[in-house]
Design an enzyme around this catalytic site. Structure first.
Site, PDB file in Angstrom:
ATOM      1  CG  ASP A  63      -1.878   1.154   1.302  1.00 35.08           C
ATOM      2  OD1 ASP A  63      -1.705   2.123   0.530  1.00 35.08           O
ATOM      3  OD2 ASP A  63      -2.807   1.103   2.126  1.00 35.08           O
ATOM      4  CB  VAL A  64       1.872   3.651  -2.650  1.00 30.62           C
ATOM      5  CG1 VAL A  64       2.430   2.627  -3.621  1.00 30.62           C
ATOM      6  CG2 VAL A  64       0.495   4.137  -3.089  1.00 30.62           C
ATOM      7  CE1 TYR A 155      -8.046   9.792  -9.884  1.00 29.94           C
ATOM      8  CE2 TYR A 155      -8.857  11.502 -11.367  1.00 29.94           C
ATOM      9  CZ  TYR A 155      -8.099  10.369 -11.142  1.00 29.94           C
ATOM     10  OH  TYR A 155      -7.392   9.818 -12.185  1.00 29.94           O
ATOM     11  CE  LYS A 159      -4.425  10.605 -10.349  1.00 27.80           C
ATOM     12  NZ  LYS A 159      -3.249   9.747 -10.600  1.00 27.80           N
TER      13      LYS A 159
END
Length: 245
Positions: A63-64, A155, A159
């Site tokens: 899991d990053v 999101y 980003k």
């Protein structure tokens, strides 16, 4: 006109996060076919088992968003393979919730995976690449950063932040021969998008800007992590589809 482009990733080590599905899996398979030792990270147990059966792909459940897990993984990769030549940092999540209903946990989870996860990887990989005076890092931004979309605030924010992070990495690492670029891949049939896009949204995009398969993005990714783009850093490459005739 037909133009064939061939890449040789022999003796290269390529790290791919989100590497068990979508663009990550397509990239992992392509790099392995081209001779690279690929290390694919993902949180999907079943998908990791599937892609790990492919020759040349070392699949790992990581899991990053967990900085300690990332550090341990990168240390092990460097110890086992001696280097990391390319890092394709594509692990991401997307849920659709209007801002008024967006809870703290959902907001933080988007930032933890989509932004912190990339930061954890860059921080862990950067020193080794700089010491080797070679390496290429690729991160993924989104067209939603500039256009917005109902329910996509978490999101899109994550980003958008990647642009600043990646451009700073590009400046810091440039004196050491290490590059960092971004790709805005457009609409791609990955689980991250398909799991949230309704039928109307899919039809609208299919009839307007178009939708790509993950494999269609791979040639651009290969270009950006290969020596073909060795003089490019801090760039955002935006894919726009050619209209069908």
């Amino acid at each position: 006109m037909s133009l064939a482009v061939n890449y040789d990733f022999s003796d290269s080590v390529v790290l791919v996060t989100g590497g068990a599905s979508g663009m990550g899996a397509a990239t992992a398979h392509a790099c392995a076919r081209l001779g690279a030792q690929v290390v694919a990270l993902d949180v999907d147990v079943a998908a990791i088992e599937r892609i790990g059966a492919t020759p040349g792909i070392d699949a790992r459940l990581v899991d990053v968003s967990d900085s300690a897990a990332v550090n341990a993984c990168i240390d092990d990769v460097l110890g086992r393979y001696g280097k990391i030549d390319g890092a394709v940092l594509g692990a991401a999540i997307q849920q659709r919730t209007p801002i008024a209903d967006l809870g703290d946990a959902e907001w933080r989870r988007h930032l933890a995976v989509n932004l912190d996860g990339v930061f954890h990887c860059i921080r862990a990989i950067g020193p080794a690449m700089c010491k080797a005076r070679s390496g290429s890092i690729l991160t993924f931004t989104s067209g939603l950063v500039n256009m917005g979309w109902t329910g996509a605030a978490a999101y899109a924010a994550s980003k958008g932040a990647l642009i600043g992070l990646t451009k700073c990495a590009a400046v810091e690492f440039k004196p050491f021969g290490v590059r960092a670029n971004l790709i805005s891949p457009g609409l791609v049939t990955t689980p991250v998008w398909l799991n949230v896009a309704g039928e109307g949204e899919r039809e609208m995009y299919a009839d307007s800007i178009g939708i790509s398969a993950p494999e269609a993005v791979v040639p651009t990714i290969l270009h950006l992590i290969s020596d073909a783009s060795r003089e490019m850093t801090g760039a955002i490459i935006e894919r726009r589809l050619v209209p069908a005739h």
